[in-house]
Design a protein around this motif. Structure first.
Motif, PDB file in Angstrom:
ATOM      1  N   GLY A 176       0.819  -1.201   0.000  1.00 27.04           N
ATOM      2  CA  GLY A 176       0.000   0.000   0.000  1.00 27.04           C
ATOM      3  C   GLY A 176       0.851   1.248   0.000  1.00 27.04           C
ATOM      4  N   ASN A 177       1.890   1.265   0.839  1.00 29.90           N
ATOM      5  CA  ASN A 177       2.789   2.411   0.921  1.00 29.90           C
ATOM      6  C   ASN A 177       4.065   2.234   0.105  1.00 29.90           C
ATOM      7  N   HIS A 178       4.470   1.001  -0.120  1.00 24.78           N
ATOM      8  CA  HIS A 178       5.671   0.681  -0.887  1.00 24.78           C
ATOM      9  C   HIS A 178       5.268  -0.090  -2.141  1.00 24.78           C
ATOM     10  N   TRP A 179       5.843   0.292  -3.270  1.00 23.38           N
ATOM     11  CA  TRP A 179       5.491  -0.343  -4.544  1.00 23.38           C
ATOM     12  C   TRP A 179       6.760  -0.669  -5.321  1.00 23.38           C
ATOM     13  N   ARG A 180       6.716  -1.770  -6.053  1.00 18.96           N
ATOM     14  CA  ARG A 180       7.752  -2.062  -7.037  1.00 18.96           C
ATOM     15  C   ARG A 180       7.158  -2.929  -8.148  1.00 18.96           C
ATOM     16  N   MET A 181       7.817  -2.900  -9.307  1.00 20.44           N
ATOM     17  CA  MET A 181       7.364  -3.651 -10.460  1.00 20.44           C
ATOM     18  C   MET A 181       8.438  -4.647 -10.868  1.00 20.44           C
ATOM     19  N   LEU A 182       7.999  -5.802 -11.340  1.00 22.55           N
ATOM     20  CA  LEU A 182       8.912  -6.842 -11.814  1.00 22.55           C
ATOM     21  C   LEU A 182       8.444  -7.299 -13.189  1.00 22.55           C
ATOM     22  N   GLU A 183       9.378  -7.804 -13.974  1.00 23.83           N
ATOM     23  CA  GLU A 183       9.048  -8.310 -15.306  1.00 23.83           C
ATOM     24  C   GLU A 183       9.732  -9.651 -15.520  1.00 23.83           C
ATOM     25  N   LEU A 184       8.965 -10.626 -15.964  1.00 25.51           N
ATOM     26  CA  LEU A 184       9.465 -11.974 -16.210  1.00 25.51           C
ATOM     27  C   LEU A 184       9.225 -12.321 -17.670  1.00 25.51           C
ATOM     28  N   CYS A 185      10.273 -12.804 -18.351  1.00 26.79           N
ATOM     29  CA  CYS A 185      10.191 -13.100 -19.784  1.00 26.79           C
ATOM     30  C   CYS A 185      10.444 -14.584 -20.032  1.00 26.79           C
ATOM     31  N   LYS A 186       9.951 -15.057 -21.167  1.00 23.24           N
ATOM     32  CA  LYS A 186      10.147 -16.457 -21.521  1.00 23.24           C
ATOM     33  C   LYS A 186      11.582 -16.764 -21.919  1.00 23.24           C
ATOM     34  N   ASN A 187      12.332 -15.750 -22.280  1.00 22.40           N
ATOM     35  CA  ASN A 187      13.726 -15.981 -22.701  1.00 22.40           C
ATOM     36  C   ASN A 187      14.701 -15.899 -21.531  1.00 22.40           C
ATOM     37  N   GLU A 188      14.199 -16.217 -20.328  1.00 22.25           N
ATOM     38  CA  GLU A 188      15.022 -16.255 -19.120  1.00 22.25           C
ATOM     39  C   GLU A 188      15.599 -14.893 -18.755  1.00 22.25           C
ATOM     40  N   ARG A 189      14.824 -13.860 -19.003  1.00 23.53           N
ATOM     41  CA  ARG A 189      15.233 -12.517 -18.592  1.00 23.53           C
ATOM     42  C   ARG A 189      14.303 -12.039 -17.489  1.00 23.53           C
ATOM     43  N   PHE A 190      14.879 -11.300 -16.557  1.00 22.76           N
ATOM     44  CA  PHE A 190      14.123 -10.852 -15.395  1.00 22.76           C
ATOM     45  C   PHE A 190      14.577  -9.447 -15.006  1.00 22.76           C
ATOM     46  N   LYS A 191      13.626  -8.587 -14.672  1.00 27.66           N
ATOM     47  CA  LYS A 191      13.940  -7.229 -14.256  1.00 27.66           C
ATOM     48  C   LYS A 191      13.075  -6.864 -13.052  1.00 27.66           C
ATOM     49  N   LYS A 192      13.627  -6.014 -12.218  1.00 32.52           N
ATOM     50  CA  LYS A 192      12.859  -5.510 -11.084  1.00 32.52           C
ATOM     51  C   LYS A 192      13.256  -4.058 -10.827  1.00 32.52           C
ATOM     52  N   THR A 193      12.302  -3.276 -10.417  1.00 27.36           N
ATOM     53  CA  THR A 193      12.591  -1.891 -10.062  1.00 27.36           C
ATOM     54  C   THR A 193      13.009  -1.810  -8.606  1.00 27.36           C
ATOM     55  N   GLY A 194      13.448  -0.640  -8.208  1.00 32.63           N
ATOM     56  CA  GLY A 194      13.634  -0.391  -6.792  1.00 32.63           C
ATOM     57  C   GLY A 194      12.278  -0.190  -6.135  1.00 32.63           C
ATOM     58  N   ILE A 195      12.280   0.145  -4.873  1.00 31.52           N
ATOM     59  CA  ILE A 195      11.036   0.370  -4.143  1.00 31.52           C
ATOM     60  C   ILE A 195      10.682   1.849  -4.206  1.00 31.52           C
ATOM     61  N   TYR A 196       9.468   2.127  -4.639  1.00 30.85           N
ATOM     62  CA  TYR A 196       8.968   3.501  -4.688  1.00 30.85           C
ATOM     63  C   TYR A 196       8.151   3.743  -3.424  1.00 30.85           C
ATOM     64  N   CYS A 197       8.552   4.760  -2.656  1.00 25.97           N
ATOM     65  CA  CYS A 197       7.847   5.042  -1.411  1.00 25.97           C
ATOM     66  C   CYS A 197       8.143   6.471  -0.984  1.00 25.97           C
ATOM     67  N   GLN A 198       7.471   6.896   0.072  1.00 25.76           N
ATOM     68  CA  GLN A 198       7.695   8.205   0.668  1.00 25.76           C
ATOM     69  C   GLN A 198       8.941   8.123   1.525  1.00 25.76           C
ATOM     70  N   GLU A 199       9.965   8.902   1.187  1.00 29.17           N
ATOM     71  CA  GLU A 199      11.254   8.763   1.860  1.00 29.17           C
ATOM     72  C   GLU A 199      11.453   9.729   3.023  1.00 29.17           C
ATOM     73  N   ASN A 200      10.677  10.800   3.079  1.00 30.17           N
ATOM     74  CA  ASN A 200      10.891  11.807   4.132  1.00 30.17           C
ATOM     75  C   ASN A 200      10.238  11.433   5.449  1.00 30.17           C
ATOM     76  N   ASP A 201       9.397  10.427   5.417  1.00 28.43           N
ATOM     77  CA  ASP A 201       8.699   9.986   6.616  1.00 28.43           C
ATOM     78  C   ASP A 201       9.206   8.604   6.994  1.00 28.43           C
ATOM     79  N   SER A 202       9.545   8.402   8.249  1.00 30.52           N
ATOM     80  CA  SER A 202      10.083   7.115   8.689  1.00 30.52           C
ATOM     81  C   SER A 202       9.093   5.974   8.453  1.00 30.52           C
ATOM     82  N   TYR A 203       7.810   6.292   8.465  1.00 28.28           N
ATOM     83  CA  TYR A 203       6.790   5.262   8.288  1.00 28.28           C
ATOM     84  C   TYR A 203       6.294   5.184   6.847  1.00 28.28           C
ATOM     85  N   SER A 204       6.855   5.982   5.957  1.00 30.78           N
ATOM     86  CA  SER A 204       6.576   5.909   4.511  1.00 30.78           C
ATOM     87  C   SER A 204       5.079   5.941   4.213  1.00 30.78           C
ATOM     88  N   LYS A 205       4.381   6.907   4.763  1.00 26.65           N
ATOM     89  CA  LYS A 205       2.939   7.024   4.513  1.00 26.65           C
ATOM     90  C   LYS A 205       2.722   7.732   3.184  1.00 26.65           C
TER      91      LYS A 205
END
Length: 273
Positions: A176-205
């Motif tokens: 809910g507060n933290h998001w990331r995307m991943l991609e899986l391919c049939k040719n054995e390729r894989f990608k992932k993003t970093g985590i997107y979140c609110q960085e200025n708040d310790s609780y990432s609201k």
């Protein structure tokens, strides 16, 4: 992708998404744990921010007034983002979609939100919910967001999409507060993003950070792999810049300025000049 076609329900013990372990997930997807699943490299997709509607902002105010975020509030927060991002698109989503293992995928379980195309039915994008992240650093947050669940769900989606001739599938993972995307391919390729979140708040609201909200809405829209004209143009420009393609002799700038523009494609020159 090394989808194990010789594995069947009778010869391999099926696992739920939550019980999927690293060795089995990596082997089924033809991936390496260290080089792929646990790779330090991050995918940075060309996301376009999406402006929030007044109804969405009103909903964020509702979450800000809550004194305690309970389990159903996190589901409601995810639902709010998905509903906003999928407006005016051909996509919708199911709640708690029940997945069964098949001949090519031993994984099964419930996908909290499954995005699908209302017209073509495919692609399908699993949205896997993780428990609330309590860590403060990005490294610790990634440890808490188990990567095996979304990859197992992505493998299920990919093997169920074979008749549609789809060669890759994208997955979203969030609390809910933290998001990331991943991609899986049939040719054995894989990608992932970093985590997107609110960085200025310790609780990432995230409901306090309007800029991150725009990024997350753009991330969800990007996962659909349905780019509009502006996104296609931006993607083309970035591809030209990233690959440093040379201009052909035809349409090249005058020799006096050629050295300053030799890496810039004609399409970008036309855009600026």
């Amino acid at each position: 992708m090394k989808i194990c076609f010789y594995f069947t329900k009778q010869t391999l013990c099926n696992r739920s998404f939550a019980q999927a372990d690293v060795p089995l997930v990596a082997y089924q997807a033809g991936l390496s744990f260290n080089m792929d699943l646990n790779s330090p490299f991050r995918w940075t997709p060309k996301i376009q921010k999406i402006e929030q509607t007044p109804e969405f902002l009103k909903k964020m105010k509702y979450f800000q007034r809550l004194t305690l975020m309970e389990d159903h509030h996190y589901s409601e927060l995810i639902d709010t983002f998905l509903f906003e991002a999928l407006k005016n698109t051909e996509f919708d989503y199911y709640y708690d979609y029940k997945c069964e293992s098949n001949t090519y995928c031993p994984f099964y379980g419930d996908i909290p939100f499954l995005i699908y195309n209302k017209v073509k039915k495919y692609p399908i994008i699993p949205v896997m919910r993780t428990k609330p992240i309590n860590a403060f650093t990005l490294v610790a947050k990634e440890r808490e967001m188990l990567i095996t669940e979304p990859v197992a769900a992505g493998l299920w989606a990919l093997t169920n999409s074979q008749v549609q001739n789809i060669d890759k599938v994208r997955m979203l993972q969030t609390d809910g507060n933290h998001w990331r995307m991943l991609e899986l391919c049939k040719n054995e390729r894989f990608k992932k993003t970093g985590i997107y979140c609110q960085e200025n708040d310790s609780y990432s609201k995230i409901y306090y950070d309007y800029q991150v909200q725009q990024v997350i809405l753009g991330l969800i829209r990007y996962s659909l792999n349905e780019m509009n004209e502006k996104e296609q143009a931006l993607n083309l420009i970035y591809d030209f810049v990233d690959e440093r393609r040379y201009l052909t002799h035809e349409g090249a700038p005058p020799k006096a300025t050629a050295k300053f523009w030799k890496f810039v494609p004609q399409s970008i020159k036309n855009f600026f000049f």
